[in-house]
Design a protein around this motif. Structure first.
Motif, PDB file in Angstrom:
ATOM      1  N   GLN A  18      34.929  -0.790  28.324  1.00 15.53           N
ATOM      2  CA  GLN A  18      34.555  -1.184  29.682  1.00 15.53           C
ATOM      3  C   GLN A  18      34.284   0.040  30.560  1.00 15.53           C
ATOM      4  OE1 GLN A  18      34.291  -4.459  31.219  1.00 15.53           O
ATOM      5  NE2 GLN A  18      34.062  -4.933  29.047  1.00 15.53           N
ATOM      6  N   HIS A  19      35.089   1.065  30.394  1.00 13.31           N
ATOM      7  CA  HIS A  19      34.899   2.294  31.165  1.00 13.31           C
ATOM      8  C   HIS A  19      33.554   2.938  30.804  1.00 13.31           C
ATOM      9  CE1 HIS A  19      37.044   5.380  33.642  1.00 13.31           C
ATOM     10  NE2 HIS A  19      36.067   6.135  33.179  1.00 13.31           N
ATOM     11  N   LEU A  20      33.293   3.021  29.515  1.00 11.48           N
ATOM     12  CA  LEU A  20      32.025   3.578  29.055  1.00 11.48           C
ATOM     13  C   LEU A  20      30.855   2.758  29.563  1.00 11.48           C
ATOM     14  CD1 LEU A  20      30.406   5.525  27.226  1.00 11.48           C
ATOM     15  CD2 LEU A  20      30.811   3.919  25.342  1.00 11.48           C
ATOM     16  N   LEU A  21      30.989   1.439  29.536  1.00 19.39           N
ATOM     17  CA  LEU A  21      29.897   0.560  29.936  1.00 19.39           C
ATOM     18  C   LEU A  21      29.543   0.728  31.405  1.00 19.39           C
ATOM     19  CD1 LEU A  21      28.056  -1.682  28.837  1.00 19.39           C
ATOM     20  CD2 LEU A  21      29.745  -3.345  29.621  1.00 19.39           C
ATOM     21  N   THR A 185      44.529   9.052  31.710  1.00 18.83           N
ATOM     22  CA  THR A 185      44.009  10.388  32.021  1.00 18.83           C
ATOM     23  C   THR A 185      43.361  11.046  30.809  1.00 18.83           C
ATOM     24  OG1 THR A 185      45.755  10.663  33.681  1.00 18.83           O
ATOM     25  CG2 THR A 185      44.617  12.643  32.943  1.00 18.83           C
ATOM     26  N   VAL A 186      44.087  11.080  29.704  1.00 21.80           N
ATOM     27  CA  VAL A 186      43.557  11.705  28.488  1.00 21.80           C
ATOM     28  C   VAL A 186      42.359  10.925  27.960  1.00 21.80           C
ATOM     29  CG1 VAL A 186      44.088  12.361  26.110  1.00 21.80           C
ATOM     30  CG2 VAL A 186      45.797  12.707  27.907  1.00 21.80           C
ATOM     31  N   GLY A 187      42.427   9.606  28.085  1.00 19.58           N
ATOM     32  CA  GLY A 187      41.311   8.784  27.628  1.00 19.58           C
ATOM     33  C   GLY A 187      40.023   9.085  28.365  1.00 19.58           C
ATOM     34  N   VAL A 188      40.113   9.263  29.677  1.00 18.34           N
ATOM     35  CA  VAL A 188      38.923   9.592  30.479  1.00 18.34           C
ATOM     36  C   VAL A 188      38.350  10.939  30.056  1.00 18.34           C
ATOM     37  CG1 VAL A 188      38.125  10.199  32.795  1.00 18.34           C
ATOM     38  CG2 VAL A 188      39.557   8.184  32.467  1.00 18.34           C
ATOM     39  N   VAL A 189      39.221  11.921  29.841  1.00 13.98           N
ATOM     40  CA  VAL A 189      38.765  13.257  29.442  1.00 13.98           C
ATOM     41  C   VAL A 189      38.068  13.211  28.078  1.00 13.98           C
ATOM     42  CG1 VAL A 189      39.517  15.586  28.809  1.00 13.98           C
ATOM     43  CG2 VAL A 189      40.527  14.445  30.799  1.00 13.98           C
ATOM     44  N   LEU A 190      38.705  12.554  27.109  1.00 22.12           N
ATOM     45  CA  LEU A 190      38.121  12.480  25.770  1.00 22.12           C
ATOM     46  C   LEU A 190      36.798  11.712  25.775  1.00 22.12           C
ATOM     47  CD1 LEU A 190      41.295  11.793  23.576  1.00 22.12           C
ATOM     48  CD2 LEU A 190      40.068  13.955  23.895  1.00 22.12           C
ATOM     49  N   ALA A 192      34.741  11.443  28.294  1.00 23.33           N
ATOM     50  CA  ALA A 192      33.748  12.292  28.957  1.00 23.33           C
ATOM     51  C   ALA A 192      33.191  13.343  28.000  1.00 23.33           C
ATOM     52  CB  ALA A 192      34.370  12.971  30.175  1.00 23.33           C
ATOM     53  N   LEU A 193      34.059  13.942  27.199  1.00 27.43           N
ATOM     54  CA  LEU A 193      33.608  14.944  26.228  1.00 27.43           C
ATOM     55  C   LEU A 193      32.711  14.319  25.167  1.00 27.43           C
ATOM     56  CD1 LEU A 193      36.917  16.976  25.726  1.00 27.43           C
ATOM     57  CD2 LEU A 193      34.886  17.696  26.982  1.00 27.43           C
ATOM     58  N   ALA A 194      33.068  13.125  24.717  1.00 31.28           N
ATOM     59  CA  ALA A 194      32.276  12.446  23.685  1.00 31.28           C
ATOM     60  C   ALA A 194      30.887  12.087  24.207  1.00 31.28           C
ATOM     61  CB  ALA A 194      33.002  11.192  23.210  1.00 31.28           C
ATOM     62  N   VAL A 195      30.827  11.563  25.423  1.00 29.65           N
ATOM     63  CA  VAL A 195      29.531  11.183  25.997  1.00 29.65           C
ATOM     64  C   VAL A 195      28.671  12.415  26.260  1.00 29.65           C
ATOM     65  CG1 VAL A 195      28.400  10.102  27.985  1.00 29.65           C
ATOM     66  CG2 VAL A 195      30.424   9.053  26.982  1.00 29.65           C
ATOM     67  N   ASP A 196      29.295  13.506  26.695  1.00 32.48           N
ATOM     68  CA  ASP A 196      28.526  14.727  26.917  1.00 32.48           C
ATOM     69  C   ASP A 196      27.930  15.250  25.623  1.00 32.48           C
ATOM     70  OD1 ASP A 196      27.758  16.809  28.919  1.00 32.48           O
ATOM     71  OD2 ASP A 196      28.850  18.114  27.556  1.00 32.48           O
ATOM     72  N   ALA A 197      28.682  15.130  24.531  1.00 27.39           N
ATOM     73  CA  ALA A 197      28.151  15.544  23.227  1.00 27.39           C
ATOM     74  C   ALA A 197      26.943  14.689  22.841  1.00 27.39           C
ATOM     75  CB  ALA A 197      29.241  15.426  22.158  1.00 27.39           C
ATOM     76  N   VAL A 198      26.996  13.399  23.160  1.00 27.92           N
ATOM     77  CA  VAL A 198      25.855  12.516  22.888  1.00 27.92           C
ATOM     78  C   VAL A 198      24.647  12.933  23.729  1.00 27.92           C
ATOM     79  CG1 VAL A 198      24.992  10.151  23.077  1.00 27.92           C
ATOM     80  CG2 VAL A 198      27.291  10.572  22.207  1.00 27.92           C
ATOM     81  N   LEU A 199      24.881  13.299  24.984  1.00 25.72           N
ATOM     82  CA  LEU A 199      23.780  13.721  25.853  1.00 25.72           C
ATOM     83  C   LEU A 199      23.162  15.038  25.388  1.00 25.72           C
ATOM     84  CD1 LEU A 199      25.150  12.769  29.394  1.00 25.72           C
ATOM     85  CD2 LEU A 199      23.311  11.665  28.113  1.00 25.72           C
ATOM     86  N   VAL A 200      23.977  15.913  24.827  1.00 23.46           N
ATOM     87  CA  VAL A 200      23.434  17.148  24.244  1.00 23.46           C
ATOM     88  C   VAL A 200      22.491  16.802  23.100  1.00 23.46           C
ATOM     89  CG1 VAL A 200      24.012  19.228  22.936  1.00 23.46           C
ATOM     90  CG2 VAL A 200      25.377  18.603  24.936  1.00 23.46           C
ATOM     91  N   LEU A 201      22.897  15.851  22.276  1.00 18.82           N
ATOM     92  CA  LEU A 201      22.043  15.402  21.179  1.00 18.82           C
ATOM     93  C   LEU A 201      20.768  14.759  21.706  1.00 18.82           C
ATOM     94  CD1 LEU A 201      21.585  14.905  18.159  1.00 18.82           C
ATOM     95  CD2 LEU A 201      22.910  12.792  18.383  1.00 18.82           C
ATOM     96  N   VAL A 202      20.899  13.966  22.768  1.00 20.20           N
ATOM     97  CA  VAL A 202      19.719  13.355  23.394  1.00 20.20           C
ATOM     98  C   VAL A 202      18.749  14.432  23.858  1.00 20.20           C
ATOM     99  CG1 VAL A 202      18.911  12.032  25.394  1.00 20.20           C
ATOM    100  CG2 VAL A 202      20.878  11.231  24.074  1.00 20.20           C
ATOM    101  N   GLY A 203      19.296  15.515  24.420  1.00 21.71           N
ATOM    102  CA  GLY A 203      18.448  16.614  24.849  1.00 21.71           C
ATOM    103  C   GLY A 203      17.686  17.248  23.701  1.00 21.71           C
ATOM    104  N   ARG A 204      18.348  17.424  22.598  1.00 22.21           N
ATOM    105  CA  ARG A 204      17.690  18.021  21.427  1.00 22.21           C
ATOM    106  C   ARG A 204      16.579  17.116  20.886  1.00 22.21           C
ATOM    107  NH1 ARG A 204      19.884  22.456  19.284  1.00 22.21           N
ATOM    108  NH2 ARG A 204      21.951  23.114  19.985  1.00 22.21           N
ATOM    109  N   LEU A 205      16.750  15.819  21.038  1.00 22.62           N
ATOM    110  CA  LEU A 205      15.770  14.878  20.519  1.00 22.62           C
ATOM    111  C   LEU A 205      14.611  14.632  21.488  1.00 22.62           C
ATOM    112  CD1 LEU A 205      18.164  12.190  18.975  1.00 22.62           C
ATOM    113  CD2 LEU A 205      16.867  13.946  17.751  1.00 22.62           C
TER     114      LEU A 205
END
Length: 213
Positions: A18-21, A185-190, A192-205
Motif C-alpha cells: 500500500q505504501h509503494l502504491l 521506519t526501517v521499512g520506509v528506508v528499505l 525507498a532504496l529499492a525503488v531508487d534502484a529500480v529508477l536507476v535501471l529505468v534511467g539506463r533503459l
C-alpha cells in the motif's frame, strides 16, 4: 522483534504494498503534471517566476503542517494522504523539468521544426528525450521525499508503513511499541532504496547512450 515480524508478516507485506502504491501513483501523476506545466512555462516565459516561487515555497512547507491544513478540508480519509503526497511529489519534478526544457538546444528544436515536425512530435521526439535525464533526477528526488511524506500522511488514514510508526508512538511503553516503530521506519528506508534502484535501471533503459552521463 523476530516474533513480531513473524506474527505480523502478512500485514507488513500488505502495508508495504500500500505504501509503494500510493507513492508510485502520486509520483506518476506529479510527473505528468510537472512536465505539462514545464512545457507551458517554457512557451509562456512570464509564468516561470510563478513556477519557481511555487516550487521554492512548497519545498519549505512542513509536510505535517500541510496534512493539518488539509484535514478540515478533505477530512480524515485516504485521499487526503494522496493529495498531500502528490503535492510534495510535484515540486522537485517541476523544478527539474523547467530547467531541463530550458536547457534543450534551441537549434535542435528549430531543425526539427524545419524538417516538418509539429509541436507534439518536437516535444516527444526531441525536447522530452533530451530533457529526460534531468527530469528523471527530479523524479528520483521526488520519490525519496514522497516515501517519508506518505509515512507522515498516515495520520490522515493514509495507507502504508506510517501506520506502524504512529502505532508505536501511541503505544509508547507497550510490549511491541518499539518493534512497531522500527518496522515502519526501517521499512520506509528499505522501500525507498529499492525503488531508487529500480529508477536507476529505468534511467539506463530510457536515456540514450549518447546523452547518458
Amino acid at each position: 522483534m523476530w516474533d513480531y515480524l513473524q506474527q505480523q508478516r502478512q500485514d507488513i507485506a500488505f502495508n508495504t504494498y500500500q505504501h509503494l502504491l500510493i507513492v508510485v501513483q502520486a509520483v506518476t501523476l506529479a510527473t505528468l503534471l510537472a512536465i505539462a506545466v514545464a512545457v507551458l512555462v517554457t512557451r509562456v516565459r512570464r509564468l516561470e517566476p510563478f513556477a519557481n516561487t511555487f516550487s521554492a515555497i512548497g519545498l519549505t512547507l512542513p509536510s505535517f503542517a500541510l496534512v493539518g491544513l488539509c484535514l478540515p478540508i478533505f477530512g480524515i480519509k485516504p485521499y487526503t494522504a494522496f493529495t498531500v503526497v502528490t503535492f510534495f511529489a510535484i515540486l522537485p519534478v517541476l523544478r527539474n523539468a523547467v530547467v531541463a526544457f530550458d536547457g534543450v538546444d534551441k537549434t535542435l528544436v528549430e531543425s526539427a521544426r524545419g524538417m516538418g515536425m509539429g509541436p507534439a512530435r518536437v516535444l516527444l521526439r526531441v525536447q522530452l528525450p533530451l530533457a529526460w535525464p534531468v527530469v528523471l533526477a527530479g523524479v528520483r528526488t521526488s520519490t525519496q521525499m514522497s516515501m517519508g511524506v506518505a509515512a507522515i500522511a498516515a495520520i490522515a488514514l493514509g495507507p502504508g508503513l506510517g501506520t506502524y510508526i504512529y502505532s508505536g508512538l501511541a503505544q509508547y511503553g507497550g510490549a511491541n511499541a518499539l518493534n512497531s516503530a522500527l518496522v515502519g521506519t526501517v521499512g520506509v528506508v528499505l522501500l525507498a532504496l529499492a525503488v531508487d534502484a529500480v529508477l536507476v535501471l529505468v534511467g539506463r533503459l530510457t536515456i540514450s547512450k549518447g546523452i547518458r552521463a
